[in-house]
Design an enzyme around this catalytic site. Structure first.
Site, PDB file in Angstrom:
ATOM      1  N   TYR A 282       0.771  -1.321   0.137  1.00 29.43           N
ATOM      2  CA  TYR A 282       0.005  -0.201   0.027  1.00 29.43           C
ATOM      3  C   TYR A 282       1.032   1.314  -0.030  1.00 29.43           C
ATOM      4  O   TYR A 282       0.731   2.207  -0.921  1.00 29.43           O
ATOM      5  CB  TYR A 282      -0.908  -0.081   1.259  1.00 29.43           C
ATOM      6  CG  TYR A 282      -2.143   1.238   1.140  1.00 29.43           C
ATOM      7  CD1 TYR A 282      -2.918   1.109   0.145  1.00 29.43           C
ATOM      8  CD2 TYR A 282      -1.881   2.159   2.354  1.00 29.43           C
ATOM      9  CE1 TYR A 282      -3.783   2.125   0.323  1.00 29.43           C
ATOM     10  CE2 TYR A 282      -2.992   3.007   2.409  1.00 29.43           C
ATOM     11  CZ  TYR A 282      -3.910   2.775   1.169  1.00 29.43           C
ATOM     12  OH  TYR A 282      -5.034   4.104   1.434  1.00 29.43           O
TER      13      TYR A 282
ATOM     14  N   LYS B 227       1.239   3.650  -3.204  1.00 30.82           N
ATOM     15  CA  LYS B 227       0.813   5.286  -3.117  1.00 30.82           C
ATOM     16  C   LYS B 227       1.857   6.229  -3.393  1.00 30.82           C
ATOM     17  O   LYS B 227       1.567   7.260  -3.936  1.00 30.82           O
ATOM     18  CB  LYS B 227      -0.009   5.372  -1.780  1.00 30.82           C
ATOM     19  CG  LYS B 227      -1.270   4.736  -1.752  1.00 30.82           C
ATOM     20  CD  LYS B 227      -2.437   5.747  -2.398  1.00 30.82           C
ATOM     21  CE  LYS B 227      -3.833   4.922  -2.296  1.00 30.82           C
ATOM     22  NZ  LYS B 227      -4.684   5.566  -3.084  1.00 30.82           N
TER      23      LYS B 227
ATOM     24  N   TYR C 210       3.110  13.695 -14.363  1.00 34.58           N
ATOM     25  CA  TYR C 210       2.101  13.896 -15.573  1.00 34.58           C
ATOM     26  C   TYR C 210       1.801  15.500 -15.536  1.00 34.58           C
ATOM     27  O   TYR C 210       1.615  16.168 -16.198  1.00 34.58           O
ATOM     28  CB  TYR C 210       0.769  13.223 -15.160  1.00 34.58           C
ATOM     29  CG  TYR C 210       0.647  12.058 -16.123  1.00 34.58           C
ATOM     30  CD1 TYR C 210       1.397  10.942 -15.571  1.00 34.58           C
ATOM     31  CD2 TYR C 210      -0.079  11.621 -17.188  1.00 34.58           C
ATOM     32  CE1 TYR C 210       1.554   9.744 -16.159  1.00 34.58           C
ATOM     33  CE2 TYR C 210       0.117  10.622 -18.103  1.00 34.58           C
ATOM     34  CZ  TYR C 210       0.908   9.545 -17.682  1.00 34.58           C
ATOM     35  OH  TYR C 210       0.913   8.428 -18.169  1.00 34.58           O
TER      36      TYR C 210
END
Ligand code: UDP
Length: 310
Positions: A142, A146, A156
Site C-alpha cells: 500500500y 501510493k 504528469y
C-alpha cells in the site's frame, strides 16, 4: 461539471458521489466491487455506474472535467489478502486514471495516504516529511504503490501540464465502512455491539488521529477549488492511544465486552498525527467533528447494519 471517480462504490468514494450529486454535478462512478459495494450508491439520474477494473483499462464516453482516483483496498487486513490488487491499482490504475484525465483534458485528483510517511520519525507529520517506509514489509504494497501514485501524478503534472491535486488522507471513519473491514474503529464498534472481546493489538499505546468522513469530504471539495498542486494532509490532529479508543467505544456503546490484547501486526506505525497547517492556510479548513460525536453517528449506523446482518 462531469466527474469520474474510481472507487466510487467504496467508503470514501461513495460519500464523494453523494456530495457531487447534491451539487448538481454528473458523476461516473467506476468500481470493480472488490471492497466497494453497489448498495453504497443511490439510484440517481445524474449517476452512471461502471463495473470496471481500473488497473486493466478505463473507458468513459463523453466529456470529463475531473478524474478522482480513489480506488484501492485500504485496510491493513487487505494488505495481506489483496496485495497484488493493491499494487496494481496504485500503479497501473493511477497511470490509467491520469491517462484518462490527459485524454479528456480533465483535472486529476489523487487520494494518497498518511501511509506514505511509513512509521514516521517526525511527529506530527508535515507534507515536507519524506517518510520512513520499509519497502519489503507487508504494509509496503500500500505504502509504496501510493508513493508511486504520487510520483506518477507529479510527473504528469510536470511533463504533460495536467492540473493535479494530491491529498494525504489520515485515518478516516464513518458510515459505509464495512464492519468486516478490519480497521480499528470498525472492529471495536462491531465487537462492542455484539459483546465480543475488543481486540487491542500490542499494548495499545500506539496512537492514531481519527477524522470523520464529512470533514474529509469538505476538505477534498475545497482542495479541488484551489490551484495547489502540492500534497495536502487531510486529517484530524487530535491524537488518541488505541487503548483510549477502546475505552471510549466501550463507554459510548455501554458494552460488556472485555478488552483483550493481541500481537501487534508487523510494521504497525507507533504514532500518527497530521500537521494540518497547510490545509488551514490553503483551504481555510479544519475538522469540525469530535471523536465522540463521530463515534456516536457510526455506532447508530452499525446498529442498523449489524441488525440487518443477523
Ligand atoms: N488495531 C487494534 N485492534 C484492531 C484493529 C486495529 O488495536 O482490531 C490497531 C492497529 O494495530 C493500529 C491502529 O489500531 O495500531 C489503527 O489500525 P487500522 O487498521 O485502523 O489502520 P492503520 O492506521 O494501521 O492503517
Amino acid at each position: 461539471m462531469r466527474i469520474v471517480i474510481t472507487g466510487g462504490a467504496g467508503f470514501i468514494g461513495s460519500h464523494l458521489v453523494d456530495m457531487f450529486l447534491s451539487l448538481g454535478y454528473e458523476v461516473v462512478a467506476i468500481d470493480n466491487l472488490i471492497t466497494g459495494k453497489k448498495e453504497n450508491l443511490t439510484i440517481h439520474k445524474n449517476l452512471i455506474f461502471l463495473d470496471q477494473n481500473v488497473y486493466k483499462c478505463i473507458e468513459v464516453d463523453g466529456k470529463v472535467d475531473w478524474v478522482l482516483h480513489f480506488a484501492s483496498p485500504a485496510s491493513p487486513v487487505d494488505f495481506k489478502k489483496l496485495p497484488i490488487q493493491i499494487l496494481k491499482v496504485g500503479s497501473s490504475g493511477t497511470i490509467n486514471a491520469v491517462g484518462l484525465a490527459k485524454a479528456k483534458g480533465a483535472k486529476f485528483f489523487l487520494a494518497s495516504t498518511s501511509e506514505v510517511y511509513g512509521d514516521p520519525l517526525e511527529h506530527p507529520q508535515k507534507e515536507t516529511y519524506v517518510g520512513n517506509v520499509d519497502p519489503i514489509s507487508e504494509r509496503s504494497v500500500y505504502d509504496e504503490s501510493k508513493r508511486f501514485a504520487e510520483a506518477t501524478t507529479m510527473a504528469y503534472h510536470r511533463f504533460h501540464n495536467i492540473d493535479t491535486r494530491i491529498t494525504r488522507i489520515f485515518n478516516t471513519y464513518g458510515p459505509r465502512m464495512r464492519p468486516e473491514d478490519g480497521r480499528v474503529i470498525s472492529n471495536f464498534i462491531s465487537q462492542a455491539l455484539t459483546n465480543k472481546p475488543i481486540t487491542v493489538y500490542g499494548d495499545g499505546n500506539q496512537t492514531r488521529s481519527f477524522q470523520y468522513v464529512s470533514d474529509l469530504v469538505e476538505g477534498i471539495l475545497r482542495l479541488m477549488k484551489t490551484n495547489c498542486n502540492d500534497p495536502i494532509n487531510l486529517g484530524n490532529p487530535n491524537e488518541f492511544k488505541i487503548i483510549e479508543l477502546a475505552n471510549i467505544v466501550k463507554k459510548l456503546t455501554g458494552s460488556k465486552s472485555e478488552i483483550i490484547f493481541k500481537p501487534l501486526p508487523e510494521g504497525d506505525p507507533k504514532r500518527r498525527r497530521p500537521d494540518i497547517s497547510r490545509a488551514k492556510e490553503v483551504l481555510k479548513w479544519e475538522p469540525k467533528v469530535s471523536l465522540e460525536d463521530g463515534l456516536k453517528k457510526m455506532i447508530e449506523y452499525y446498529k442498523s447494519v449489524l441488525q440487518l446482518q443477523k
